[in-house]
Design an enzyme around this catalytic site. Structure first.
Site, mmCIF file in Angstrom:
data_model
loop_
_atom_site.group_PDB
_atom_site.id
_atom_site.type_symbol
_atom_site.label_atom_id
_atom_site.label_comp_id
_atom_site.label_asym_id
_atom_site.label_seq_id
_atom_site.Cartn_x
_atom_site.Cartn_y
_atom_site.Cartn_z
ATOM 1 N N GLN A 65 47.030 32.829 47.577
ATOM 2 C CA GLN A 65 46.357 33.721 46.699
ATOM 3 C C GLN A 65 46.167 35.074 47.567
ATOM 4 O O GLN A 65 46.404 36.261 47.105
ATOM 5 C CB GLN A 65 45.106 33.390 45.976
ATOM 6 C CG GLN A 65 45.091 31.876 45.577
ATOM 7 C CD GLN A 65 45.500 31.530 44.260
ATOM 8 O OE1 GLN A 65 46.453 32.304 43.486
ATOM 9 N NE2 GLN A 65 44.918 30.594 43.670
ATOM 10 N N ASP A 90 44.872 30.509 36.673
ATOM 11 C CA ASP A 90 43.940 30.084 37.494
ATOM 12 C C ASP A 90 42.753 31.021 38.139
ATOM 13 O O ASP A 90 41.674 30.659 37.966
ATOM 14 C CB ASP A 90 44.226 28.980 38.586
ATOM 15 C CG ASP A 90 45.184 29.961 39.571
ATOM 16 O OD1 ASP A 90 44.630 30.952 40.197
ATOM 17 O OD2 ASP A 90 46.413 29.367 39.672
ATOM 18 N N ASP A 160 52.368 36.139 39.764
ATOM 19 C CA ASP A 160 51.941 34.911 40.347
ATOM 20 C C ASP A 160 52.558 33.751 39.095
ATOM 21 O O ASP A 160 51.779 33.600 38.235
ATOM 22 C CB ASP A 160 50.523 34.836 40.256
ATOM 23 C CG ASP A 160 49.988 33.307 40.486
ATOM 24 O OD1 ASP A 160 50.909 32.512 41.182
ATOM 25 O OD2 ASP A 160 48.898 33.005 40.631
#
Ligand code: AAT
Length: 287
Positions: A65, A90, A160
């Site tokens: 991340q 997430d 992502d």
């Protein structure tokens, strides 16, 4: 699952699988898009699995991340104001972007509302990203969102995304990169989940070639990070910059200091991430 162990099997990495012991299954459901599962593991804490593929774990998520967010943002010569996340349900990438104080708006397009719901319950340290007042989370397909987005809108787009089997397949294809190029401001940057040098070199060289075509006059580079719970322990990012009339753009040196509170990314790691092993450099140079 077999004998209390989860094995990550996929046609994307035939003949190999990472296995993690399942201490306890915490959550299991089928959303409109995929199977969603969370289990607890002694070595990695809570593990999020979508369609049988590991998306993140408590212990090593920061590597991926921090890198997918800071490699592009710290390469920008100016302070980013408006950014977009595609996928990232997430909230971990959102959390990393929110560390940048100059950012005024963080739009996010995640296809599956079940992922943020699950994250809020089982991954509070990632879902905290959604609490930032600058975040606008939309539950919609990333390609659709971009097609409806105005030109010259974003300083950075972070993709992502899961692997190109299932709902994320479109996120590896040319029309998606074309719409990102349109949505970026001149000099703006894109960073995408770019798969593993050990497993997907052919896919990576194809995507790099397509990106150079779409971002003509701009810059395209692959960089990578190490992460124990992604296949083969390594995952990369395709970084693309939209041509600007101004100075020539380089991703290879960071130009802005990283935000506070990081555990993986700094200026040395930034530079190192672009030093590819010889076999990869040669394959990517051929294109
Ligand atoms: N930070 C966790 C890592 C991920 S999450 C990938 C996210 O992309 C998921 O939440 C999934 O629901 C979302 N997604 C998939 N397809 C789309 C789409 N078309 N539009 C928007 N969001 C989408 C990636 C893990 C990488 C695993 C490497 N093996």
């Amino acid at each position: 699952y077999k004998d209390g162990w989860f094995s990550e099997l996929s046609s994307m990495w035939p003949g190999q699988a990472l296995s993690l012991k399942v201490d306890k299954i915490l959550h299991q459901t089928k959303s409109d898009f995929q199977d969603v599962c969370v289990f607890q593991n002694e070595a990695f804490g809570n593990v999020l699995v979508l369609d049988g593929v590991i998306q993140c774990t408590d212990r090593d998520e920061f590597s991926y991340q921090e890198m997918i967010a800071n490699l592009p943002l710290c390469s920008l010569p100016y302070e980013p104001k408006k950014v977009l996340v595609i996928g990232g349900g997430d909230g971990g990438v959102t959390r990393e972007l929110a560390r940048h104080k100059s950012i005024e708006v963080i739009d996010q397009a995640e296809i599956d509302g079940e992922v943020p719901r699950t994250s809020k319950q089982f991954f509070p340290k990632m879902a905290v990203g959604f609490d930032d007042p600058r975040v606008n989370l939309r539950i919609t397909d990333g390609l659709k969102f971009l097609e409806e987005c105005a030109e010259n809108t974003y300083d950075a787009i972070v993709v992502d995304s899961s692997d190109p089997v299932g709902p994320a397949e479109v996120l590896f294809q040319r029309p998606f990169f074309e719409s990102m190029h349109r949505a970026l401001k001149p000099g703006g940057v894109v960073s995408t989940q770019g798969e593993s040098l050990w497993l997907h070199l052919e896919l990576i060289t194809e995507v790099a070639k397509m990106c150079k075509d779409v971002f003509v006059g701009g810059t395209v580079n692959y960089a990578y990070t190490t992460i124990p719970t992604y296949p083969s322990g390594q995952i990369g990012f395709m970084l693309c910059a939209k041509a600007n009339d101004g100075e020539p753009f380089s991703f290879k040196e960071s130009r802005r200091s990283p935000p506070e509170g990081l555990r993986y990314y700094d200026e040395d790691v930034h530079r190192a991430a672009f030093c590819l092993p010889k076999f990869a450099k040669e394959a990517l140079r051929g294109h």
